[in-house]
Design an enzyme around this catalytic site. Structure first.
Site, PDB file in Angstrom:
ATOM      1  N   ASP A 243       8.850  -2.791   4.532  1.00  0.00           N
ATOM      2  CA  ASP A 243       8.610  -2.113   3.257  1.00  0.00           C
ATOM      3  C   ASP A 243       8.694  -0.613   3.526  1.00  0.00           C
ATOM      4  O   ASP A 243       7.841  -0.058   4.221  1.00  0.00           O
ATOM      5  CB  ASP A 243       7.223  -2.465   2.710  1.00  0.00           C
ATOM      6  CG  ASP A 243       7.145  -3.927   2.270  1.00  0.00           C
ATOM      7  OD1 ASP A 243       8.212  -4.552   2.083  1.00  0.00           O
ATOM      8  OD2 ASP A 243       6.025  -4.438   2.107  1.00  0.00           O
TER       9      ASP A 243
ATOM     10  N   ASP B 297       8.092 -14.622  -5.892  1.00  0.00           N
ATOM     11  CA  ASP B 297       6.779 -14.131  -5.497  1.00  0.00           C
ATOM     12  C   ASP B 297       5.784 -15.138  -6.048  1.00  0.00           C
ATOM     13  O   ASP B 297       5.722 -15.331  -7.261  1.00  0.00           O
ATOM     14  CB  ASP B 297       6.517 -12.746  -6.100  1.00  0.00           C
ATOM     15  CG  ASP B 297       7.453 -11.700  -5.528  1.00  0.00           C
ATOM     16  OD1 ASP B 297       7.061 -11.007  -4.587  1.00  0.00           O
ATOM     17  OD2 ASP B 297       8.600 -11.597  -6.019  1.00  0.00           O
TER      18      ASP B 297
END
Lengths: 257, 224
Positions: A131, A12
């Protein structure tokens, strides 16, 4: 002889640095993305996923340069996600050296975008990131919905139906993140992983919640995932990729050593 | 004189990876990504990559006269390395996109995994035991070296390479199979004859074994 299950460390990246938040709150610095990528390549990672979590538009150029720098030194597949909204975004990332791009919110906003992207660049480089959060209560039929904006915004879309629709639109792979589990270290949500792995004919990457090596095994054996993605267990040195592979192999899972 | 390697660019997909992998293993080589057939003819060795749908690939190859340039390269004896759809384009034909005639350098067809009854049977059998045969065939699979070849130098037999494809090569000529792979069905992972080596997998994405293969290609004299 069989196809190996893939282990994918995930970076990330915020403003050119690898970070990993616990449920997007506690951000810890985990280093330079090029150095981190090289380390995972040396460790025998099967792929690298690079998620750009930078909010600002200006930082996109930084991302392109970082992807170029990684691609010049790391010769395993590289997936880039975060902020991919237009065909031009995809072209820039592929030209920078990404092998695949991961599309998330832009697909929810406009499902035809995935079809356009697959028609233009080929399904092999189009990953749809989903998600998902469990929305069913205790004792109800399990049900998961798509959330956007880092898990804050519900969409009312059923996660399994969405995965099928995205594959019909040309997605070559599904990156499934359980937002309930992400950062918790409690293991993948095996229910939604299994439901989607059974529902789609393309590979599924399980993500969100890995805290130990058994979780990786469970993602494959119980969740039916073709690949498992993890960040913090690798970034902070709790486990190395070779340890993860040795552990999985001992439990009968085909891995690349 | 440093070797000049032409990477054929016919507008299908990103050639950055393969060019940078070649440069990594051969820092002194002149790596040129080009859509100019004359530059391909002048090169010492040629890399023929490919990604995407075969009908579009073949149309662009023909439009840019690369069909002729590739035939000339093969006839000249210069080393040629084809990758992924580059391999598929060298076959007689592909059943992708409703059937597409290809360059016919190797005898055999390109077939869809899911069109094969044997593959579907293996997939159904796998589903019952929890083993899923997903398509595309994406990831690291083992390649059995079906014959000795200079491009396998330094690479252990049954090493894993990175694949991503939904259609696979079925060679009609067993003698040209250099690498064999299995994913529900047997298929050709690499074909080789004379100065041509063609791989279904992506050496530029296959870590150290892939880089070794590219290094072998850069040093190859084109003799089998």
């Amino acid at each position: 002889m069989a196809l190996a299950k893939r282990i994918i460390p995930c970076l990330d990246v915020d403003n050119g640095r690898v970070v990993k938040g616990v449920q997007f709150v506690d951000i810890r610095d985990a280093g330079d993305p090029v150095e981190v990528s090289k380390k995972y390549n040396q460790q025998g990672a099967d792929e690298i996923t690079f998620l750009d979590i930078t909010a600002t538009h200006e930082a996109r150029d930084t991302t392109v340069h970082t992807v170029e720098a990684i691609a010049a030194e790391v010769f395993i597949p590289l997936t880039v996600g975060g902020g991919i909204r237009t065909l031009d975004d995809i072209r820039r990332m592929l030209n920078a050296g990404a092998d695949k791009v991961s599309i998330n919110s832009a697909a929810v906003k406009n499902p035809d975008f995935v079809a356009e992207a697959a028609a233009r660049f080929g399904s092999q480089c189009i990953v749809v990131a989903i998600d998902a959060k469990k929305v069913s209560g205790e004792g109800e039929m399990p049900r998961w919905e798509i959330f956007t904006h880092g898990g804050r915004k519900p969409t009312g879309i059923d996660a399994v139906e969405w995965a099928v629709r995205m594959v019909n639109n040309g997605a070559g792979e599904i990156l499934l993140t359980s937002m309930d589990r992400d950062g918790t270290k409690n293991g993948f949500d095996l229910g939604v992983t299994r439901a989607i792995a059974d529902a789609v004919p393309v590979p599924v990457i399980a993500s969100g919640g890995v805290g130990n090596l058994q979780h990786l095994c469970d993602g494959v054996t119980q969740g039916g995932a073709d690949a498992v993605l993890a960040a913090s267990i690798f970034h902070f040195g709790e486990y190395s990729v070779p340890q993860a592979k040795a552990y999985m192999r001992e439990r009968g899972i085909e891995v690349r050593l | 004189m440093n070797t000049h390697i032409a990477v054929i660019d016919y507008g299908m997909g990103n050639l950055h990876s393969v060019a940078s992998a070649l440069q990594h293993v051969a820092p002194d080589a002149q790596i040129e990504v080009t859509s100019d057939v004359n530059r391909v003819r002048e090169a010492d060795r040629v890399l023929f990559p490919g990604v995407g749908a075969i009908r579009d690939c073949m149309a662009e190859i023909r439009r840019l006269n690369f069909d002729k340039a590739i035939a000339d390269t093969i006839a000249s004896g210069k080393p040629l390395l084809a990758i992924c759809v580059g391999l598929q384009a060298l076959m007689d034909s592909s059943e992708e996109n409703g059937g597409v005639p290809c360059l016919g350098h190797f005898a055999g067809e390109v077939k869809g995994f899911t069109n094969s009854t044997e593959f579907r049977a293996a997939r159904d059998e796998g589903a019952a035991s929890g083993e899923r045969l997903k398509v595309p065939h994406m990831g690291w699979n083992q390649v059995r070296q079906a014959k000795n070849h200079p491009l396998w130098h330094g690479i252990p037999d049954n090493s894993r390479f990175y694949f991503v494809h939904s259609y696979c090569v079925q060679s009609r000529d067993a003698d040209v199979i250099a690498g064999a792979c299995h994913y529900g069905i047997d298929f050709s992972a690499a074909l080789a004859r004379a100065n041509v080596f063609a791989a279904q997998f992506h050496p530029e994405k296959s870590a150290e074994h892939g880089l070794q293969l590219l290094k072998n290609f850069v040093g190859w004299n084109g003799q089998p």
